[in-house]
Design an enzyme around this catalytic site. Structure first.
Site, short mmCIF file in Angstrom:
data_model
loop_
_atom_site.label_atom_id
_atom_site.label_comp_id
_atom_site.label_asym_id
_atom_site.label_seq_id
_atom_site.Cartn_x
_atom_site.Cartn_y
_atom_site.Cartn_z
N SER A 299 -5.50 1.06 -2.70
CA SER A 299 -4.78 0.74 -2.08
C SER A 299 -3.94 1.86 -0.88
O SER A 299 -3.79 3.52 -1.08
CB SER A 299 -2.82 0.90 -2.27
OG SER A 299 -1.92 0.51 -1.66
N HIS B 160 -2.64 4.44 -5.77
CA HIS B 160 -2.20 4.66 -3.40
C HIS B 160 -2.37 5.77 -3.07
O HIS B 160 -2.48 6.65 -3.13
CB HIS B 160 -0.37 3.93 -3.57
CG HIS B 160 -0.18 3.91 -1.94
ND1 HIS B 160 0.00 2.76 -1.49
CD2 HIS B 160 0.57 4.44 -0.99
CE1 HIS B 160 -0.41 2.76 -0.64
NE2 HIS B 160 0.48 3.79 -0.09
N SER B 161 -2.99 5.73 -1.36
CA SER B 161 -3.69 6.82 -0.61
C SER B 161 -4.23 7.93 -1.78
O SER B 161 -5.14 7.28 -2.04
CB SER B 161 -1.92 7.42 -0.04
OG SER B 161 -2.02 8.29 0.76
N LEU B 162 -3.63 8.67 -2.10
CA LEU B 162 -4.18 9.76 -2.86
C LEU B 162 -4.83 9.43 -3.88
O LEU B 162 -6.29 9.34 -4.81
CB LEU B 162 -3.72 11.49 -2.80
CG LEU B 162 -4.21 12.58 -3.75
CD1 LEU B 162 -6.15 13.10 -3.20
CD2 LEU B 162 -3.12 13.48 -3.88
#
Length: 244
Positions: free
Chosen positions: A116, A88-90
């Site tokens: 994500s 997720h993200s990074l």
């Protein structure tokens, strides 16, 4: 087993491993609600980088290359069984960079990459970097992002403990950009309807990183829909795992 991998419920009979990479400032425990809700043949493996969890007192990585170097020390475990990467993200960008590095080393690739809440990692980050801001400004920005628990932000002692980790993570998030290299891996892209940080062009750009058609999945919520709508996310992940 190294502290890098947290396996909360070992499953020696699993035929598939799900490796989960948290967002900037996130710890492996964000994935704990997933534990008993995944298919029975799946073993959940949480990535625990320095500066959090059982590795709280270790210096955090502030470069993507050093994260990948540590992960690749354990490439034999990562490639031991068929697997899926979820970030997720990074964490999405770490997962992609790890898959890219596995390919460069002629090692087994994940059966699927679930990216994500993230722009495609070959895109330039047009947001103003925050990792080097003075402490009060940095904390204000963290409040605006809404990903760090309020009880941490409001506790001076906890913030003193977590600031080095948060700055290091955001240095990677702010500065990292990779080459555009399509992998022979299907990519599923998750995004939140109300996420103002990840726009449709950033989502569509993931197509440049897969030789196969990507699939997009929309969720209710903002950038941290993975927390606010975790049941939706878990159901979608389980469905994708069952399809393999």
């Amino acid at each position: 087993m190294t502290k890098l991998f947290l396996i909360p419920k070992p499953n020696p009979h699993a035929t598939l491993r799900l490796f989960c990479f948290p967002y900037a400032g996130g710890a492996p425990n964000i994935f704990m609600p997933w534990l008993n809700k995944l298919p029975n043949n799946v073993e959940l493996v949480l990535i625990q980088l320095p500066g959090r969890g059982a590795r709280l007192m270790e210096a955090p990585h502030n470069k993507m290359s050093s994260i990948i170097d540590e992960l690749m020390l354990h490439s034999s475990f990562i490639t031991q069984k068929p697997n899926v990467f979820f970030g997720h993200s990074l964490g999405s960008r770490v997962a992609y960079e790890l898959a890219l590095t596995l390919q460069k080393n002629n090692l087994a690739l994940p059966q699927k990459l679930i990216a994500s809440g993230s722009r495609a990692p070959h895109l330039e980050n047009h947001k103003t970097p925050i990792y080097h801001l003075p402490e009060s400004e940095f904390i204000t920005k963290l409040r605006e992002l809404n990903g760090t628990p309020k009880e941490v932000l409001d506790n001076a002692e906890l913030m003193e403990l977590f600031l080095p980790l948060l700055r290091a993570d955001f240095e990677i998030a702010d500065c990292y950009q990779t080459e555009k290299h399509p992998l022979p891996v299907p990519i599923d892209v998750f995004f939140g309807h109300e996420d103002i940080d990840v726009t449709p062009p950033m989502i569509n750009a993931w197509q440049a990183l897969s030789a196969l058609p990507i699939t997009q999945h929309a969720f209710n919520g903002d950038h941290f829909f993975i927390n606010s709508h975790s049941e939706q996310v878990i159901k979608a992940v389980s469905k994708l795992l069952n399809s393999l």
